[in-house]
Design an enzyme around this catalytic site. Structure first.
Site, PDB file in Angstrom:
ATOM      1  N   HIS A  11       1.044  -1.552  -0.641  1.00 19.73           N
ATOM      2  CA  HIS A  11      -0.361  -0.057  -0.362  1.00 19.73           C
ATOM      3  C   HIS A  11       0.799   1.581   0.252  1.00 19.73           C
ATOM      4  O   HIS A  11       1.013   2.132   0.610  1.00 19.73           O
ATOM      5  CB  HIS A  11      -0.721   0.244   1.290  1.00 19.73           C
ATOM      6  CG  HIS A  11      -1.620   0.356   1.569  1.00 19.73           C
ATOM      7  ND1 HIS A  11      -1.873   2.360   1.369  1.00 19.73           N
ATOM      8  CD2 HIS A  11      -3.773   0.807   1.399  1.00 19.73           C
ATOM      9  CE1 HIS A  11      -3.387   2.864   1.447  1.00 19.73           C
ATOM     10  NE2 HIS A  11      -3.605   1.747   1.428  1.00 19.73           N
TER      11      HIS A  11
ATOM     12  N   GLU B  74      -0.541   1.645  -5.394  1.00 19.50           N
ATOM     13  CA  GLU B  74      -0.508   0.447  -4.657  1.00 19.50           C
ATOM     14  C   GLU B  74      -0.636  -1.014  -5.526  1.00 19.50           C
ATOM     15  O   GLU B  74      -1.138  -0.898  -6.770  1.00 19.50           O
ATOM     16  CB  GLU B  74      -1.728   0.151  -3.216  1.00 19.50           C
ATOM     17  CG  GLU B  74      -1.884   1.711  -2.913  1.00 19.50           C
ATOM     18  CD  GLU B  74      -3.168   1.980  -2.187  1.00 19.50           C
ATOM     19  OE1 GLU B  74      -3.799   0.806  -1.165  1.00 19.50           O
ATOM     20  OE2 GLU B  74      -3.938   2.930  -2.229  1.00 19.50           O
TER      21      GLU B  74
HETATM   22  O1  TA6 Z   1      -6.561   1.872  -0.469  1.00 21.70           O
HETATM   23  C1  TA6 Z   1      -7.371   3.161  -0.275  1.00 21.70           C
HETATM   24  C2  TA6 Z   1      -7.886   2.853   1.029  1.00 21.70           C
HETATM   25  O2  TA6 Z   1      -8.855   0.924   0.870  1.00 21.70           O
HETATM   26  C3  TA6 Z   1      -8.916   3.676   1.042  1.00 21.70           C
HETATM   27  O3  TA6 Z   1     -10.315   3.274   0.803  1.00 21.70           O
HETATM   28  C4  TA6 Z   1      -8.733   4.343   2.616  1.00 21.70           C
HETATM   29  O4  TA6 Z   1      -8.666   3.303   3.669  1.00 21.70           O
HETATM   30  C5  TA6 Z   1      -6.972   3.333   2.107  1.00 21.70           C
HETATM   31  O5  TA6 Z   1      -7.051   2.601   2.439  1.00 21.70           O
HETATM   32  C6  TA6 Z   1      -6.820   3.687   3.734  1.00 21.70           C
HETATM   33  O6  TA6 Z   1      -7.002   2.879   5.451  1.00 21.70           O
HETATM   34  P1  TA6 Z   1      -6.154   2.820   6.620  1.00 21.70           P
HETATM   35  O7  TA6 Z   1      -7.090   1.822   6.806  1.00 21.70           O
HETATM   36  O8  TA6 Z   1      -4.734   2.246   6.300  1.00 21.70           O
HETATM   37  O9  TA6 Z   1      -6.608   4.602   7.195  1.00 21.70           O
END
Ligand code: TA6
Length: 299
Positions: free
Chosen positions: A166, A270
């Site tokens: 990510h 990601e």
């Molecule tokens: O990858 C995008 C995502 O899924 C967004 O929807 C947002 O929730 C982000 O990840 C961050 O998630 P987190 O659980 O690290 O706050």
């Protein structure tokens, strides 16, 4: 603990194990060219990647937590076995796990490699009753950082999983940021009830919250940080999907571990296995890899 890790895994001038934020053990790696990276044992979380000139290429929130059970906000959160929300904590438990340092090495070409692993624990078994072995390998060269991600089913029953790197990239200004290479790819828009449509833009720019999963995306995507006149090329193998995310203003204000203005200086691109979770039978394995390469934008 830090001294023991340094004795066992330190390599003079190249690899050192130090006490990071809040005393969390951190591996600091410096390539002979001057490029460098940092990775915490907490979540096997890469928090920094700098080019040979010392420019930081990853984003790390000034508000990030560095605490047991909490994910670090920025760098490369390692996502497993679940992407996003669901029965497990958001994005699964690997990014908050206590990973073990397995190996550090330097190749003849000067590439510096660090490898970490995570296996099931009583806590993970209580949430997700499967035995597993994760391995994360970070390979640093002068202009590239490669992250290799391996999942093995070490139990006696099948399991389905998602696995994502990510990655948060630093950019000088989100309004001077462009992503190339996703035109023609089917996307799932997480902000519009997961509607599926085809990306028709040659160049993706940002003017609001963006949260899209590109399914079976091309294996090469380019990020132009025009404000810094820098390009980062992202190439992937074994990782079909790409997510593009920027929280923009209101979501940033709702995130306690993220500065209200920080959306202006970051974008997530990601890479991983999302749309089609993979079923691993006992002794089954999966391997995915992403390489990041930084260069300047030629005028
Ligand atoms: O990858 C995008 C995502 O899924 C967004 O929807 C947002 O929730 C982000 O990840 C961050 O998630 P987190 O659980 O690290 O706050």
């Amino acid at each position: 603990m830090i001294n023991a890790l340094q004795a066992d895994y330190g390599i003079p001038g190249l690899v050192s194990i130090v006490s990071g934020v809040n005393g969390l053990p951190k591996v600091v790696i410096t390539h002979a060219s001057g490029s460098s990276m940092e990775i915490y044992l907490h979540g096997a979380h890469i928090t920094s990647w700098k080019d040979a000139a010392g420019h930081e290429l990853f984003f790390l929130s000034r508000e990030s937590w560095f605490a047991p059970g909490k994910p670090i906000r920025g760098g490369i959160p390692v996502i497993f076995p679940q992407f996003g929300g669901g029965v497990l904590p958001s994005h699964g438990f690997a990014r908050t796990g206590d990973w073990r340092l397995l190996k550090t090495s330097v190749s003849d070409s000067g590439r510096v490699v660090v490898e970490m692993s995570l296996t099931e624990s009583p806590e993970t078994m209580a949430m997700w009753p499967h035995k597993f072995s994760l391995k994360l390998k970070a390979l640093l060269d002068e202009q590239t950082l490669t992250v290799s991600y391996h999942v093995a089913n070490t139990g006696d029953s099948d399991f389905d999983f998602q696995a994502v790197l990510h990655t948060y990239f630093y950019v000088a200004d989100i309004s001077q940021t462009a992503i190339h290479g996703l035109k023609g790819t089917t996307l799932i828009d997480s902000l519009r009830d997961r509607v599926r449509e085809v990306e028709d833009r040659e160049v993706i720019r940002f003017s609001g919250e963006t949260d899209r999963i590109y399914v079976n995306a091309p294996d090469r995507v380019q990020l132009d940080d025009e404000g810094d006149r820098r390009t980062i090329t992202i190439t992937k193998t074994g990782m079909p999907d790409v997510v593009v995310w920027n929280p923009w203003i209101s979501k940033s204000q709702k995130m306690p571990d993220f500065g209200d203005d920080e959306y202006e200086r970051m974008v997530c691109i990601e890479t991983g296995l999302i749309d089609n979770p993979l079923c691993l039978d006992p002794k089954g394995e999966w391997q995915g890899e992403t390489t990041f390469s930084a260069s300047s934008i030629q005028s």
